[in-house]
Design a protein around this motif. Structure first.
Motif, PDB file in Angstrom:
ATOM      1  N   UNK A   1       0.834  -0.939  -0.082  1.00  0.00           N
ATOM      2  CA  UNK A   1       0.290  -0.482   0.089  1.00  0.00           C
ATOM      3  C   UNK A   1       0.882   1.090  -0.370  1.00  0.00           C
ATOM      4  N   UNK A   2       1.864   1.016   0.475  1.00  0.00           N
ATOM      5  CA  UNK A   2       3.125   2.303   1.303  1.00  0.00           C
ATOM      6  C   UNK A   2       3.574   2.304  -0.434  1.00  0.00           C
ATOM      7  N   UNK A   3       3.809   1.450  -0.925  1.00  0.00           N
ATOM      8  CA  UNK A   3       4.340   1.771  -2.513  1.00  0.00           C
ATOM      9  C   UNK A   3       3.506   2.763  -3.392  1.00  0.00           C
ATOM     10  N   UNK A   4       2.396   1.634  -3.533  1.00  0.00           N
ATOM     11  CA  UNK A   4       1.263   2.358  -4.492  1.00  0.00           C
ATOM     12  C   UNK A   4       1.463   3.837  -4.364  1.00  0.00           C
ATOM     13  N   UNK A   5       0.635   4.269  -3.165  1.00  0.00           N
ATOM     14  CA  UNK A   5       0.889   6.202  -2.365  1.00  0.00           C
ATOM     15  C   UNK A   5       2.279   6.185  -2.876  1.00  0.00           C
ATOM     16  N   UNK A   6       2.665   5.551  -2.774  1.00  0.00           N
ATOM     17  CA  UNK A   6       3.959   6.656  -3.263  1.00  0.00           C
ATOM     18  C   UNK A   6       4.660   6.685  -4.568  1.00  0.00           C
ATOM     19  N   UNK A   7       4.565   5.479  -5.001  1.00  0.00           N
ATOM     20  CA  UNK A   7       4.188   5.867  -6.065  1.00  0.00           C
ATOM     21  C   UNK A   7       4.300   7.155  -7.757  1.00  0.00           C
ATOM     22  N   UNK A   8       2.893   7.719  -7.299  1.00  0.00           N
ATOM     23  CA  UNK A   8       2.744   9.311  -7.934  1.00  0.00           C
ATOM     24  C   UNK A   8       3.695   9.996  -7.499  1.00  0.00           C
ATOM     25  N   UNK A   9       3.706  10.053  -6.278  1.00  0.00           N
ATOM     26  CA  UNK A   9       5.255  11.147  -5.453  1.00  0.00           C
ATOM     27  C   UNK A   9       6.363  10.775  -5.966  1.00  0.00           C
ATOM     28  N   UNK A  10       6.669   9.370  -6.299  1.00  0.00           N
ATOM     29  CA  UNK A  10       8.745   9.306  -6.556  1.00  0.00           C
ATOM     30  C   UNK A  10       8.555   9.574  -7.575  1.00  0.00           C
ATOM     31  N   UNK A  11       7.495   9.889  -9.051  1.00  0.00           N
ATOM     32  CA  UNK A  11       7.621   9.907 -10.203  1.00  0.00           C
ATOM     33  C   UNK A  11       7.400  11.309 -10.475  1.00  0.00           C
ATOM     34  N   UNK A  12       6.354  11.867  -9.485  1.00  0.00           N
ATOM     35  CA  UNK A  12       6.713  13.486  -9.952  1.00  0.00           C
ATOM     36  C   UNK A  12       7.478  13.749  -9.399  1.00  0.00           C
ATOM     37  N   UNK A  13       8.431  13.715  -8.578  1.00  0.00           N
ATOM     38  CA  UNK A  13      10.093  13.573  -7.922  1.00  0.00           C
ATOM     39  C   UNK A  13      11.148  13.760  -9.024  1.00  0.00           C
ATOM     40  N   UNK A  14      10.634  12.721  -9.754  1.00  0.00           N
ATOM     41  CA  UNK A  14      12.184  12.413 -10.369  1.00  0.00           C
ATOM     42  C   UNK A  14      12.372  13.422 -11.774  1.00  0.00           C
ATOM     43  N   UNK A  15      13.604  13.627 -12.426  1.00  0.00           N
ATOM     44  CA  UNK A  15      12.731  14.943 -13.313  1.00  0.00           C
ATOM     45  C   UNK A  15      12.972  14.007 -14.209  1.00  0.00           C
ATOM     46  N   UNK A  16      12.044  14.441 -15.159  1.00  0.00           N
ATOM     47  CA  UNK A  16      12.219  13.825 -16.333  1.00  0.00           C
ATOM     48  C   UNK A  16      13.554  13.881 -17.299  1.00  0.00           C
ATOM     49  N   UNK A  17      14.548  12.885 -18.592  1.00  0.00           N
ATOM     50  CA  UNK A  17      15.334  13.730 -18.711  1.00  0.00           C
ATOM     51  C   UNK A  17      15.190  14.784 -19.784  1.00  0.00           C
ATOM     52  N   UNK A  18      15.948  15.733 -19.504  1.00  0.00           N
ATOM     53  CA  UNK A  18      15.988  16.691 -20.795  1.00  0.00           C
ATOM     54  C   UNK A  18      16.749  16.365 -21.808  1.00  0.00           C
ATOM     55  N   UNK A  19      16.103  16.783 -23.261  1.00  0.00           N
ATOM     56  CA  UNK A  19      17.377  15.854 -24.280  1.00  0.00           C
ATOM     57  C   UNK A  19      18.321  17.293 -24.254  1.00  0.00           C
ATOM     58  N   UNK A  20      19.982  17.145 -24.772  1.00  0.00           N
ATOM     59  CA  UNK A  20      20.084  18.794 -24.878  1.00  0.00           C
ATOM     60  C   UNK A  20      21.633  18.743 -23.881  1.00  0.00           C
ATOM     61  N   UNK A  21      22.461  19.528 -25.010  1.00  0.00           N
ATOM     62  CA  UNK A  21      24.033  19.969 -23.285  1.00  0.00           C
ATOM     63  C   UNK A  21      24.630  19.221 -23.654  1.00  0.00           C
ATOM     64  N   UNK A  22      25.916  20.052 -22.857  1.00  0.00           N
ATOM     65  CA  UNK A  22      27.212  19.437 -23.776  1.00  0.00           C
ATOM     66  C   UNK A  22      27.889  18.590 -22.187  1.00  0.00           C
ATOM     67  N   UNK A  23      28.435  17.694 -22.332  1.00  0.00           N
ATOM     68  CA  UNK A  23      28.903  16.674 -20.754  1.00  0.00           C
ATOM     69  C   UNK A  23      30.421  17.101 -20.888  1.00  0.00           C
ATOM     70  N   UNK A  24      31.083  17.447 -19.801  1.00  0.00           N
ATOM     71  CA  UNK A  24      32.171  17.390 -20.339  1.00  0.00           C
ATOM     72  C   UNK A  24      33.303  17.114 -19.267  1.00  0.00           C
ATOM     73  N   UNK A  25      34.508  16.294 -19.034  1.00  0.00           N
ATOM     74  CA  UNK A  25      35.702  16.370 -18.487  1.00  0.00           C
ATOM     75  C   UNK A  25      36.655  15.299 -19.340  1.00  0.00           C
TER      76      UNK A  25
END
Lengths: 550, 268
Positions: A11-35
């Motif tokens: 039950x906790x997982x079911x309740x938490x799932x929408x909250x969790x997905x709301x918190x995790x940002x969607x990957x945004x395409x673009x940008x340059x990685x530097x190392x």
């Protein structure tokens, strides 16, 4: 967990799932990685890669039939949709994925795979990726039994051969017809080279034809580009990270890690035990130019075990590596998930037991100095490479630990070239403190270390026949596992090798260092692993929060 | 004697005495690792805190001062002596002696010492105790550091040799030994002294570099060289100013040397 608790958790997982997905940002395409790359790439020919900078470029731009998931250490299909082992490990057949295209838009064909595999396996080409296949028992043959099937036939069974294809690049059969300029080399990886400024940087752009897609059906990779700055100085690399100029650092030492953690705690990542350990071994070479009575000590199992018992590994990990290391259990780190012998335990630190063991072996303590049966004071030197502060500190701590049981240890630091000369050619040393890295998880890759005839058999290399019964046992077990096709039986054989090494202590494994890295908090989906390339093994999934914003 | 010179002598004497009395001032010793107190801040127990292995930094500084303050001047004296013999001989006698010695000096100054020292390390036994390593280190420094002073002294001897009083001494029929001991050497004394004082800090720092080749003072014995080497990580030092104590002491000692033997004396 009882049923009620299980129900609550669900039950906790079911309740938490929408909250969790709301918190995790969607990957945004673009940008340059530097190392940073730590040296100039020597080649862009993926077949001839041998050094770390070249490997990094190959990993980012090349494609392979099978890829090892660096997190789970499981093999996953890549350009090969599937594979199967045939004929008791003598053959491996790949079924190629459909619809895969090179970065220039041309389709991947079976001819490309045939060309790549034949090139890698050709002894005349000396491709480093083909070395593990050169067993001396004959050249592997590559054929095409079907339109999308490739068959590799080996001269002898090679258990675990499929893992080797993680390092075998697939390149275009037409690549050789094109210019040697890296930008013209069509690749199958998530990126391709678009600009190379020698001594300065390398710019990789997103491969528009990359075959992978995410769960939502979006094209991967998310990043538009990767900029690799060529920077040899690790201090400057760290400074650039702390100033936000680069996003990642692999393989940090403990001091640098602490600096990152102090400035930005969330950006310092300790992944736990790595495959890198620090080891101490005694010279057991019969022709070594050292006094005979000292050779007797080093050949004594009780002497070696007593030394192992008298060293406080926990203190070494805590003080020298500031807690970013753990006392070693055996010759294989627990980071090697498949092959570590979980029945082994961390050797106990017990100087009293060590002294009792030495006394039982004929040594005696006179005052604060230990003497052998013939009255020689127990004193020997340990060599290590100069400039490595961690190793110098390890040696100094071992010096104090051994002084507690009456052993006088002289610490000698040598430049790396002289040290290698002594341990591989002249054998003019008594004990050595050095680090070891396991780059390949499979025990067959360690044949050159554990076989008594091997050149890297540290304590007594290149023996014509095993000089001790336990080395003969190790030889037998290692050879048996190398032809055994059942993983369970191979594991049992290699477990026994690990037990013998712990029992006989030819090598005192001191600590397993942790895999430390720095990851900018502007990056998403970075999950550092202990295996190379540590932070960016899932480069196609990594994204910049805010896309091109940073 | 000028007050500043007296103060410098008193301070240097105090530092020497403290170094000699290390066993009483810091009874914990330089090698003992208090592993439960690594990187400790200064306290009543550890006046300058502890290093990364929990060793008493104050004790290490005192014992390190004893090593460096005793042996760096000894090495400087050796280098200056060898340099003086070679340089004065070349400058005074001239001719083929000068040619040979000058070539030898050039050779010594042009040799890539890094590779030569690696060869020296290769022929030395590995089982050298820490205290023996101190002697070997400073002996090497003294024997290898003569060419610089020799060149300066050769030039100075050349110059003094053509002075009127030297010409008169030779014209009177004075023996070479008499000319050298009564006329030449006294006039070269300021140059000799300058070379000696200048060599001391050079040798203290060179000792730290030799450690990189496995030739320096071996662990766990401290020296100013290996204590200064620990200051390479500036970030680690930034929040812990007491770790700069070896550097401060080195500067104080060098300043004392300069006040005791003022530079104007060298130009007389």
């Amino acid at each position: 967990m009882n049923v009620r608790w299980a129900g609550f958790a669900l039950a906790w997982l079911v309740v938490q799932s929408p909250l969790r997905s709301a918190r995790i940002p969607e990957p945004v395409p673009g940008g340059e990685l530097r190392f940073c790359l730590h040296a100039e790439p020597k080649t862009f020919n993926t077949l001839m890669v041998s050094e770390e900078p070249d490997e990094v470029v190959r990993f980012l731009t090349g494609g392979v039939l099978i890829r090892m998931n660096r997190e789970t250490q499981a093999l996953e299909p890549e350009l090969a949709e599937s594979w199967r082992i045939l004929d008791g490990g003598r053959k491996i057949e790949f079924k190629l994925r459909e619809g895969v295209r090179f970065s220039d838009g041309s389709a991947l064909t079976a001819a490309d795979v045939l060309f790549s595999l034949r090139s890698v396996l050709d002894p005349a080409l000396h491709s480093p990726a083909g070395e593990p296949f050169r067993t001396g028992q004959g050249k592997p043959l590559v054929s095409q039994p079907g339109s999308r099937r490739i068959l590799v036939s080996l001269a002898a069974p090679m258990p675990g051969v499929e893992r080797l294809f993680d390092e075998v690049p697939i390149t275009s059969a037409r690549a050789v017809e094109k210019s040697a300029h890296p930008a013209d080399m069509p690749g199958l990886g998530p990126f391709h080279v678009v600009e190379y400024r020698p001594g300065s940087s390398l710019l990789l752009a997103r491969n528009p034809f990359y075959w992978k897609r995410d769960e939502a059906g979006r094209s991967l990779p998310y990043l538009d580009s990767v900029r690799l700055s060529i920077q040899q100085n690790r201090d400057l690399e760290l400074a650039r990270f702390l100033h936000g100029e680069i996003h990642l650092i692999n393989g940090l030492d403990a001091e640098s890690f602490e600096r990152v953690a102090a400035k930005s705690p969330g950006e310092a990542r300790d992944t736990g035990r790595s495959l890198e350990s620090e080891e101490l071994w005694f010279n057991q070479v019969a022709r070594a130019p050292i006094p005979e009575y000292r050779k007797q000590w080093f050949r004594s199992r009780e002497f070696r075990r007593a030394v192992a018992q008298a060293i406080n590994r926990a203190d070494l990990a805590r003080l020298v590596y500031r807690g970013h290391a753990a006392p070693a259990i055996g010759p294989v780190s627990p980071a090697n998930l498949a092959w570590f012998n979980a029945n082994l335990r961390v050797p106990t630190f017990d100087p009293d037991a060590a002294l009792a063991r030495l006394k039982a072996a004929g040594f005696s303590l006179a005052g604060s100095a230990l003497h052998d049966r013939e009255g020689h004071g127990v004193e020997f030197s340990v060599i290590t490479n100069s400039g490595n502060k961690s190793r110098e500190r390890l040696a100094t701590m071992i010096q104090q630990d051994l002084a507690r049981i009456g052993i006088r240890l002289n610490v000698v630091t040598l430049d790396f070239g002289s040290l290698i000369e002594r341990i591989t050619r002249t054998f003019d040393y008594e004990s050595c403190l050095l680090g070891m890295v396991n780059v390949d998880l499979d025990p067959s890759a360690e044949m050159n270390v554990w076989l008594s005839s091997a050149s890297s058999h540290a304590w007594n290399p290149a023996q014509t026949s095993p000089e001790t019964s336990w080395e003969a046992d190790i030889d037998r077990l290692m050879r048996a596992q190398a032809v055994e096709t059942s993983f369970k039986r191979r594991k049992a054989l290699f477990d026994r090798v690990q037990e013998i090494v712990v029992e006989e202590a030819p090598v005192v494994v001191l600590v397993d260092k942790n895999a430390l890295s720095a990851v900018s908090r502007s990056l998403g989906d970075v999950t550092p692993a202990v295996l190379h390339p540590q932070t960016f093994w899932n480069i196609d999934r990594i994204y910049l929060r805010g896309g091109a914003g940073r | 004697m000028k007050p500043l010179r007296r103060a410098a002598m008193a301070l240097l004497a105090a530092i020497y005495l403290a170094a000699l009395a290390a066993a009483w001032l810091a009874p914990a010793g330089y090698a003992r690792q208090f592993r439960e107190s690594p990187d400790a801040k200064p306290s009543a127990v550890f006046l300058l805190g502890t290093d990364e292995l929990g060793r008493d930094s104050f004790a290490r500084l005192l014992y390190g001062s004893r090593v460096s303050l005793s042996l760096a001047p000894a090495a400087a004296a050796l280098a200056t002596l060898v340099g003086a013999v070679a340089g004065v001989s070349a400058g005074y006698w001239g001719g083929w002696i000068d040619t040979c010695l000058a070539r030898l000096m050039d050779l010594f100054l042009s040799v890539p010492w890094l590779f030569l020292l690696l060869s020296v390390r290769a022929v030395l036994p590995l089982n050298v105790r820490p205290l023996e390593s101190i002697g070997i280190t400073f002996l090497l420094l003294g024997l290898l550091g003569w060419a610089g002073p020799a060149r300066v002294l050769r030039a100075a001897a050349h110059e003094v040799k053509s002075e009127d009083f030297m010409v008169q001494a030779r014209a009177r029929g004075s023996s070479p030994v008499r000319v050298l001991s009564l006329h030449l050497l006294p006039n070269l004394a300021p140059v000799l002294a300058a070379q000696f004082w200048m060599s001391i800090p050079l040798f203290i720092l060179s000792e730290a570099n030799l450690g990189f080749l496995g030739l320096g003072v071996a662990e766990p014995v401290p020296s100013w060289g290996n204590l200064l080497a620990g200051l390479q990580n500036l970030d680690a030092v930034a929040g812990c100013p007491w770790r700069l104590a070896p550097l401060v002491l080195l500067l104080v000692v060098m300043a004392c040397f300069h006040f005791i033997v003022p530079m104007e004396d060298f130009s007389k």
